[in-house]
Every structure is written in C-alpha cells, then in structure tokens.
Design an enzyme around this catalytic site. Structure first.
Site, PDB file in Angstrom:
ATOM      1  N   GLU A 245      61.009  33.187  45.449  1.00  0.00           N
ATOM      2  CA  GLU A 245      60.168  34.770  45.697  1.00  0.00           C
ATOM      3  C   GLU A 245      59.707  34.871  47.278  1.00  0.00           C
ATOM      4  OE1 GLU A 245      60.721  37.946  44.069  1.00  0.00           O
ATOM      5  OE2 GLU A 245      61.798  36.888  42.042  1.00  0.00           O
ATOM      6  N   ARG A 249      60.409  37.642  50.152  1.00  0.00           N
ATOM      7  CA  ARG A 249      59.168  38.541  50.088  1.00  0.00           C
ATOM      8  C   ARG A 249      58.039  38.815  51.252  1.00  0.00           C
ATOM      9  NH1 ARG A 249      57.299  40.732  43.889  1.00  0.00           N
ATOM     10  NH2 ARG A 249      58.982  39.587  43.046  1.00  0.00           N
ATOM     11  N   ASP A 378      73.094  38.003  40.461  1.00  0.00           N
ATOM     12  CA  ASP A 378      73.397  39.382  41.582  1.00  0.00           C
ATOM     13  C   ASP A 378      73.146  38.762  43.081  1.00  0.00           C
ATOM     14  OD1 ASP A 378      70.208  38.626  41.882  1.00  0.00           O
ATOM     15  OD2 ASP A 378      69.931  39.951  40.038  1.00  0.00           O
ATOM     16  N   GLU A 513      66.534  48.657  43.492  1.00  0.00           N
ATOM     17  CA  GLU A 513      67.817  48.563  43.522  1.00  0.00           C
ATOM     18  C   GLU A 513      69.029  50.580  43.748  1.00  0.00           C
ATOM     19  OE1 GLU A 513      66.431  47.036  41.402  1.00  0.00           O
ATOM     20  OE2 GLU A 513      66.499  45.635  42.262  1.00  0.00           O
ATOM     21  N   THR A 602      66.856  40.942  51.458  1.00  0.00           N
ATOM     22  CA  THR A 602      67.169  41.198  49.573  1.00  0.00           C
ATOM     23  C   THR A 602      65.868  41.834  49.080  1.00  0.00           C
ATOM     24  OG1 THR A 602      67.816  41.033  47.423  1.00  0.00           O
ATOM     25  CG2 THR A 602      66.689  39.322  48.042  1.00  0.00           C
TER      26      THR A 602
HETATM   27  C1  DMJ Z   1      62.684  41.971  44.372  1.00  0.00           C
HETATM   28  O1  DMJ Z   1      62.018  40.860  43.905  1.00  0.00           O
HETATM   29  C2  DMJ Z   1      64.295  41.600  44.495  1.00  0.00           C
HETATM   30  O2  DMJ Z   1      64.893  42.910  44.860  1.00  0.00           O
HETATM   31  C3  DMJ Z   1      64.743  40.654  43.856  1.00  0.00           C
HETATM   32  O3  DMJ Z   1      66.770  39.918  44.600  1.00  0.00           O
HETATM   33  C4  DMJ Z   1      65.734  41.058  42.773  1.00  0.00           C
HETATM   34  N1  DMJ Z   1      64.378  41.195  42.491  1.00  0.00           N
HETATM   35  C5  DMJ Z   1      62.959  42.603  42.680  1.00  0.00           C
HETATM   36  C6  DMJ Z   1      63.348  43.973  43.037  1.00  0.00           C
HETATM   37  O4  DMJ Z   1      63.783  44.274  41.615  1.00  0.00           O
END
Ligand code: DMJ
Length: 615
Positions: A245, A249, A378, A513, A602
């Site tokens: 995370e 982020r 995922d 998403e 992501t």
């Molecule tokens: C985000 O932190 C990122 O996209 C992660 O890959 C999945 N979860 C959240 C959004 O849903």
C-alpha cells in the site's frame, strides 16, 4: 487503538482491496473496515460529538433526502454552468415566455371553439389538422420556433466534454474541501463525523491526490499540498506500514509528481521512502514481508502467518524499478525483479493462474488450488503486462507469463450469464467454479485493452469489450446505479436477473476499477458510450455519496436509494484514482498522459515508459 487484524481475518472472509486489505470490524460503527495485514489501521472511535453529527446528517441530510436532493442538484447544475451559458438560458427562457404569451390568444380561442379540450390537444399534435383551425398559421409558426428554441435550449444545457471535465473538477474540489477542513495531513477523511482516520500516519490522501491536482490544473491546491510535503512529511517515524500500500500510493504518488512537475522535492522524498522500505526484502526466501517499520528498519509478516499476499509482492515492481532508473541505484530494481524471477518458475500455477498466498520462508505458494482475478491476486496480472510495457517490451518472461495467464483465465474463469449472456470472470476453488466476481476484477477490461493496443492478440480486446459491458451492468442493475463490492452471476436463463448481490457484499467504497477501464476503452475505441457510462457513475456518486459540507463517503447498500447507509469514510483512492480516471475519460486531449508514453501504476499514478536504449 490498533485492531487485532489476525483475529478479524479468521472472522471475515471478504476482501476489499485489489489486493485484499483484510477485513477488520469497527464495532462502534457496526461495519467492515477495509484494512488488513499487520499494518491494520489505527482508528479513532468517534467522539460523542461525532455521533451526534452522524445521526443528524443521515436520514435528513441533503445527500440522502430525495426531494431536497433533486432541488439541490438542479441548483448545483445551474452553478456549474458558465456565465455565458446562464445568460443564454435566461435569454431563451424569456423568449419562450414571450412566444408563449403571444400564442396564448389563438390557443384559447381554439380551445373555446367547437372541440373538447381533449380533442384539441390531440389535434394540436397533428400539424395538418392544426392548419385548418382559426389562426393556425400563426400557431404553427409559433410552435415551430418554440420547438427550435427548445432544441437550442437542450443543446445549451446538455453536458458536453467541457462540462463533464468541470463536473469532475468540482467533485474533486468538493472531496478536497472535506479533507482540508477536517483531515488535513492525516490519512483519510471521515466526512460525516468531520474527523479523520490514520493508517500509517503519512498524509495518505494528500499524497495520493497530488498528481490528480496537477493533471486537473488545480494549481493552488497543489502548491498548498506541496508545502505540506516539504514542511511536514517525514518518514522518520516509528510506524508499521504495509509494503504494497505504501509503495503504490505513496512511493508511486511521489514518483509520478516528480515526473509531472520536475520538482526535485518529490524525488528526494521518494528516495528516502524507498530506502526505508528495503528491510521488507530481508527474508529467508527473498519474498518480502508484508510490513515494515520505516523508522526502526525492521520488517515482519502479519502476526498470524508467515505468508505474504501474491498480488502484494508482485505489484510493487513498477515503482521500485523506476526508483532505480532515476537514482541509478540498482538495489531497488534487483529486489523486485528477484520476486518476479522466482514466481515465473514456481510450481502451483494453473495454466498461468497463481494462488493467493506465498510463503516468506520457503518461497512457495500456499493455499494452493484457489484462483481468482479479484482480491489478493488481481494486480499480479496487471503488473505482468505493465512491467513488460514499462521496460520497452523486451522482458520475455513477463510477456510469456501474461499471455499464459490470460489463456488460463479464458479456459477456467470466463463464463456467460444465463439471462442476458453477460461475460464475467468467476473463481475456481479446488476445481469448483464459483460465479462470483469482485468489483476489483473490473480493472481487467482496461488491462486487456492496453495489451491489445500494444500488439497482443485481438481476442483480448474482444474479451475486454464484453467484460466492460458486464462491469457497466454491475452499476446499472443496482437501484443506486452504483456497483456492489462483489457480484454473483446467474448461470440459468430462468434466474431472471444477471447480477445477484448478497447482503454482505452490497457496499460501495468509491472504487476506481470500472472507470479506470472505461478510460482505457475510450482511449482505444473512441466509442462515446464509455464516456456516457462514466458520466452516469459520476452523477450517482454525486447523488448517493456526496456529503453536503465536503467529502464523499463509502456507502453500505447500493440497492437502497432511499437509505444507502453512509459509512463515514472517504478512501484515498477516490481522489487518487476514481476522479483522476473520470477526468482523463472526459478529456479530449489524447496527449494528456498518452498511453504510449506513460504506464499507470495500480493506484493510477503515471510513470514514464522507459525510452529504448540507443542501439
Ligand atoms: C487501490 O488501492 C488499488 O487500485 C489497488 O490495486 C486495489 N485497491 C484499491 C482500489 O480499489
């Protein structure tokens, strides 16, 4: 207080992050929190004042009172229009009024005549009959010009791309206002209790939002947030953070800001953070631990296991590789490439599909036999493709793993619903198919389309188109027009509905998403329906999740438009991802973060595709 995540893991099954942030219960709210691993969030129970504020604002607030809300939303729409648009509308309305008044005598005369009102009304709809009536020529002219004016009016008030862009910017400003007023410098806003929650204590929302502000041209907001980064942000803190995370982020956000703004401050901060995350890789297997104490330089797995989540250890590569490229220090790239190398040859895959856990001691997959494209797996698939693109399409192992995985998806996980033949991705548990799809899986249409754009098979694009439709249906088949966290699909045609939602899965966390995929699909096809779908989603976020004073909230029930059940939490990814992708979806500027120049991590932070080395 710190929540006991280990205990909660056993209790709750559903995962809410793209790479499952384990569920923990916030008993004082009676709802799930979407955090997990041992870097579970430190939460502050709401004070008495908070509780009062929540109670008052829930059933009677503007956000959840339909009648009032409609009036408010008209007013908001009006306020969104430019001065020119407003003047034009007022002018046209005045003109309509004058024409209406002018035509009044002939209409009343006609109605007072031989016909009954109903007859007259019917007759008025047919122009040949109208022309036989007394004064009909004038009436006809009046009606025609009124009609033209009405069409003009519709044209002026209809939402073109510019209006939509402005509406996303407004949504961002509104979210930011809530954060600034009540959670400045903290991790996340609790918009109803007007407070905040901490996870790592690193200003998560602020950092996640920086590049969105840059992209949207919100210069003042950006400058103010930058000052906070300069003056207040320190990673020299005795705090456990989740490696994945924090990487996607914060590290991703800082790197992306450095690229967009050229401001050295962001690179310095990224370097500091990157070096503090490195202890996570000191494990017997070189598969990193989930958690690192960035102040002490120690790392550990979650308290209840020595496993890490597969998606977490395989979705930090874009950021670490980029850090090496920028700093010319190879160690970052080396540690994450090693993970990919190991996973490439690891036994336990099923036609390219990976299990959800990997052990940090043995380096082997655990809990084998369960395969999903949702939580915990995922972004493994997403990062295979994106690393390959980032590195100039030269790393063949990555491509091989990606192509094999998509074949595995097609073979084992793709099915169609009975009622309307919607294509969806299910899960496999020890050879048993489960027709369940997390909203998280809606990243896949975008990723498939990106692959096809980069020369991968055309049938990837066909699958992308079909899955995009399904993700759209996950929204439109709900009463609020917002998707649930998890959907189940009906396989029998007699089942009636395609999408079935279990009570525990009815929440919506403002996730990105679907709009992420809509952005890719629009960029590659230019089919405006994708923009329209995104526009509907934005409007429904405004209708059901917007808190009047500032901020947006996750909700408990997408099936109840009267009481969607605000959760009092605005996730950082709403500003970092959801609104950013909506903005890019509506932007006509295809050069703005061209997909031939940038790859999005992501968490939607754009990083440059590496220039090919000179031959
Ligand atoms: C985000 O932190 C990122 O996209 C992660 O890959 C999945 N979860 C959240 C959004 O849903």
């Amino acid at each position: 207080m710190f929540l006991d995540c280990g205990r909660k893991l056993e209790k709750t099954h559903a995962c809410t992050g793209r790479t499952c942030k384990l569920h923990a219960e916030r008993s004082w709210e009676g709802q799930d929190a979407n955090r997990g691993s041992s870097s579970c969030k430190r939460m502050y129970p709401p004070s008495r004042k908070d509780f009062i504020s929540l109670t008052l604002s829930d059933p009677h607030s503007h956000a959840y009172n339909n009648g009032k809300h409609r009036r408010q939303s008209c007013w908001r729409k009006w306020k969104q229009l430019s001065r020119l648009q407003r003047s034009l509308i007022l002018f046209l309305l005045a003109l309509l009024l004058i024409l209406g008044l002018l035509s009044y005598p002939s209409i009343t005369e006609q109605w007072r005549g031989k016909q009954s009102p109903l007859d007259a009304q019917l007759t008025c709809t047919r122009s040949e009959s109208v022309s036989n009536l007394h004064g009909a020529g004038f009436l006809e002219e009046t009606q025609t010009s009124s009609f033209i004016i009405f069409r003009l009016f519709l044209f002026v008030v209809s939402t073109g791309p510019a209006d939509r862009l402005e509406a996303v910017r407004d949504a961002f400003r509104h979210a930011w206002k809530g954060y600034k007023d009540h959670a400045w410098g903290h991790d996340e806003l609790k918009p109803i209790s007007k407070s905040f929650s901490e996870w790592f204590g690193l200003g998560l929302t602020l950092i996640d939002s920086l590049d969105t502000m840059w992209i949207m041209g919100l210069k003042e907001e950006f400058a103010e947030a930058r000052r906070w980064v300069e003056k207040e942000l320190s990673f020299d803190k005795n705090v456990d953070v989740n490696l994945f995370e924090t990487t996607i982020r914060i590290l991703g956000g800082l790197l992306s800001c450095y690229h967009l703004s050229g401001d050295q401050l962001f690179l310095e901060k990224a370097k500091d953070l990157g070096s503090r995350l490195m202890p996570a890789f000191k494990t017997p297997s070189k598969i990193p631990f989930s958690d690192v104490n960035i102040g002490k330089g120690t790392a550990h797995p979650p308290r209840w296991t020595s496993d890490s989540t597969v998606a977490e250890v395989t979705s930090i590569q874009l950021e670490f590789r980029e850090l090496s490229r920028l700093t010319q220090e190879p160690q970052y790239q080396e540690v994450v490439n090693e993970v990919m190398k190991m996973v490439h040859t690891l036994p336990g895959k099923h036609d390219g599909l990976v299990p959800m856990f990997i052990n940090t001691n043995s380096g082997q997959f655990t809990h084998k036999g369960v395969f999903t494209l949702g939580a915990r797996a995922d972004s493994y698939y997403e990062y295979l493709l994106k690393q390959w693109i980032q590195g100039g399409k030269t790393e063949d192992d990555l491509l091989e793993d990606y192509l094999q995985a998509i074949e595995g998806v097609k073979k084992h996980l793709v099915r169609k619903t009975g009622p309307n033949m919607l294509t969806f991705i299910g899960e496999l548990s020890h050879n048993r198919f489960n027709a369940k799809m997390d909203h998280l899986v809606c990243f896949l249409p975008g990723t498939l389309a990106l692959g096809a754009h980069n020369g991968l098979p055309g049938d990837h694009m066909d699958l992308a188109v079909q899955l995009m439709e399904t993700c759209h249906q996950m929204y439109v088949q709900m009463e609020t027009g917002l998707s649930p966290e998890i959907a189940h699909f009906s396989l029998q045609s007699s089942d009636g509905r395609d999408v079935v939602v279990k009570p525990a899965d009815r929440h919506n966390l403002l996730r990105p998403e679907t709009v992420e995929s809509l952005f890719y699909m629009y960029r590659f096809t230019k089919d405006t329906k994708y923009r329209d779908w995104g526009w509907d989603i934005l409007q429904n976020f405004n209708k059901y999740t917007k808190i009047p004073d500032g901020g947006y909230t996750s909700i408990n029930n997408v099936r109840d438009p009267v009481n969607p059940g605000p959760r009092d939490k605005m996730e950082s990814f709403f500003l970092g991802e959801t609104l950013k992708y909506l903005y890019l979806l509506f932007s006509d500027d295809m050069k703005l973060l061209s997909l031939d120049k940038y790859i999005f991590n992501t968490e939607a932070h754009p990083l440059p595709i590496w220039p090919s080395p000179p031959k």
